[in-house]
Design an enzyme around this catalytic site. Structure first.
Site, PDB file in Angstrom:
ATOM      1  N   PHE A  25      34.543  45.999  35.280  1.00 20.55           N
ATOM      2  CA  PHE A  25      34.117  45.071  34.334  1.00 20.55           C
ATOM      3  C   PHE A  25      32.792  44.179  34.819  1.00 20.55           C
ATOM      4  O   PHE A  25      32.972  44.229  35.973  1.00 20.55           O
ATOM      5  CB  PHE A  25      35.369  44.194  33.823  1.00 20.55           C
ATOM      6  CG  PHE A  25      36.401  44.867  33.298  1.00 20.55           C
ATOM      7  CD1 PHE A  25      36.720  44.860  31.973  1.00 20.55           C
ATOM      8  CD2 PHE A  25      37.452  45.590  34.124  1.00 20.55           C
ATOM      9  CE1 PHE A  25      38.016  45.811  31.504  1.00 20.55           C
ATOM     10  CE2 PHE A  25      38.441  46.290  33.655  1.00 20.55           C
ATOM     11  CZ  PHE A  25      38.836  46.206  32.443  1.00 20.55           C
ATOM     12  N   THR A  59      38.683  50.897  35.741  1.00 19.35           N
ATOM     13  CA  THR A  59      37.719  50.517  34.902  1.00 19.35           C
ATOM     14  C   THR A  59      36.869  49.283  35.811  1.00 19.35           C
ATOM     15  O   THR A  59      37.585  48.459  36.500  1.00 19.35           O
ATOM     16  CB  THR A  59      38.323  49.994  33.687  1.00 19.35           C
ATOM     17  OG1 THR A  59      38.961  51.069  33.335  1.00 19.35           O
ATOM     18  CG2 THR A  59      37.434  49.561  32.768  1.00 19.35           C
TER      19      THR A  59
END
Ligand SMILES: C=C(O[C@@H]1C=C(C(=O)O)C=C[C@H]1O)C(=O)O
Length: 367
Positions: A265, A263
């Site tokens: 960010f 992921t």
């Protein structure tokens, strides 16, 4: 007996050497901290921000390149991040808002980037992270932007249309899920809680190993861990950090179906960082609704030989069928060719916003 004595003597000698080295490290750390304080004072006088993600990237790259081992580069990165985090806190701890509650993957990403000396403020929505950052109540905000398996977090993209905030840095986090419960015993698990994104990333494992166990939705993986900490029959799919915070045991580690689960960010703030050793630039723009409009807009990038690393589109929400495009490219806006291409694009589109030029995060090296 005498062999034992010999071992003890050499152990003691080596430990004495380590103690001496530790004293040297301590002295050097304080020497370094004093210089960081001098830098902070100069920056204050010239109204510069003390925290510089671009300088931190350069430091980490330099140190890991210089390293000849056996000390591992991953550990060096963590240590130097902590050193820089502590240097910053000597001035004043950075305040960082993130999508909470405590124990989320966004919390983990924020800590990975800012170290343990920052002050972390969990808030309950992506919009609240933008609000806190815009108002200046915090220095930085951390929000998820995309997952390698589940795609873009469109809500975060939408926020950039409404707020005048910039991207300061990115954090690439390898996301690993765990099945957690109070006892850690698989037979006791009667229901499983998690956020739908996390559940989706563990579907195959759950079907094979936990058939017939109901899976219930929670607002975050951290909230699922909190529920499991209060219910002996419940388990949660959550991070290792959540296990620590909510005092849970591992029923099983690494239950994600795809080990390549990352992921990304973004760190948002009110100002732009300067150039580091390897940057990317993000812009958003809208084009007239006519054939070939997007093609025309992309031409300047091709002409300047700029590598585009991402393109996403979102409805503008201002007018039906009008689209906003989000583009990431290699390079910094201070690079002549990037600046030129962005200026050329600006001339042909209805609206263009430079979201930021910031250091690339390649993530922790794979072993
Ligand atoms: C000391 C500086 O400021 C901050 C602290 C750093 C450090 O401890 O090395 C690095 C970058 C900045 O976040 C600097 O800009 O060099």
């Amino acid at each position: 007996m005498s062999e034992n004595r010999e071992i003890n003597v050499s152990l003691e000698k080596l430990r004495g050497e380590i103690d001496k080295i530790d004293e040297e490290i301590l002295e050097l750390l304080n020497k370094r901290a004093n210089i960081a304080i001098d830098i902070a004072n100069i920056k204050k006088k010239t109204n510069l921000k003390f925290y510089s993600p671009e300088r931190e990237r350069i430091i980490l790259e330099r140190i890991t390149k210089l390293n000849k081992g056996p000390f591992p580069n991953d550990a060096l990165r963590v240590i130097f991040r902590e050193i820089m985090s502590a240097s910053l806190s000597l001035e004043e701890p950075l305040k960082v808002a993130y999508l909470g509650p405590e124990g989320t993957f966004t919390n983990l990403a924020a800590m990975r980037h800012f170290g343990s000396s920052a002050k972390y403020i969990p808030v309950d929505s992506i919009k609240a992270v933008f609000d806190e950052t815009e108002s200046g109540r915090v220095n930085y905000g951390v929000v998820p932007i995309e997952n390698s398996n589940e795609g873009v977090v469109s809500y975060t993209l939408d926020m950039f249309m409404d707020y005048d905030l910039k991207i300061s840095a990115e954090i690439l986090l390898e996301v690993s899920h765990n099945l957690l419960s109070k006892s850690g015993e698989r037979e006791k698990v009667k229901r499983i809680y998690s956020h739908p994104q996390a559940t989706a990333q563990c579907r195959i494992w759950l079907e094979a190993n936990m058939p017939n166990i109901p899976i219930l939705e929670s607002t975050s993986t951290a909230r699922a861990a909190e529920i499991a900490s209060q219910d002996e029959e419940a388990a949660a799919i959550a991070s290792e950090l959540a296990a620590r915070i909510y005092d849970l045991q591992f029923v099983e580690r690494h239950i994600e179906d795809n080990r390549n689960n990352y992921t990304r960010f973004l760190i948002i703030s009110r100002d732009y960082p300067s150039k580091s050793s390897k940057d990317k630039t993000s812009i958003l723009f809208s084009v007239k609704d006519r054939p070939g409009a997007l093609y025309d807009v992309l031409l300047p990038f091709r002409k300047s030989k700029i590598n585009l690393t991402k393109i996403e589109s979102r409805p503008s929400k201002r007018r039906a069928w009008e689209y906003i495009f989000f583009v990431d490219m290699e390079g910094h806006i201070e690079d002549k060719k990037v600046r030129k291409a962005v200026e050329d694009v600006k001339e042909i589109c209805l609206y263009l916003k430079h979201l930021g030029s910031y250091p690339v995060d390649e993530g922790i090296e794979k072993k």
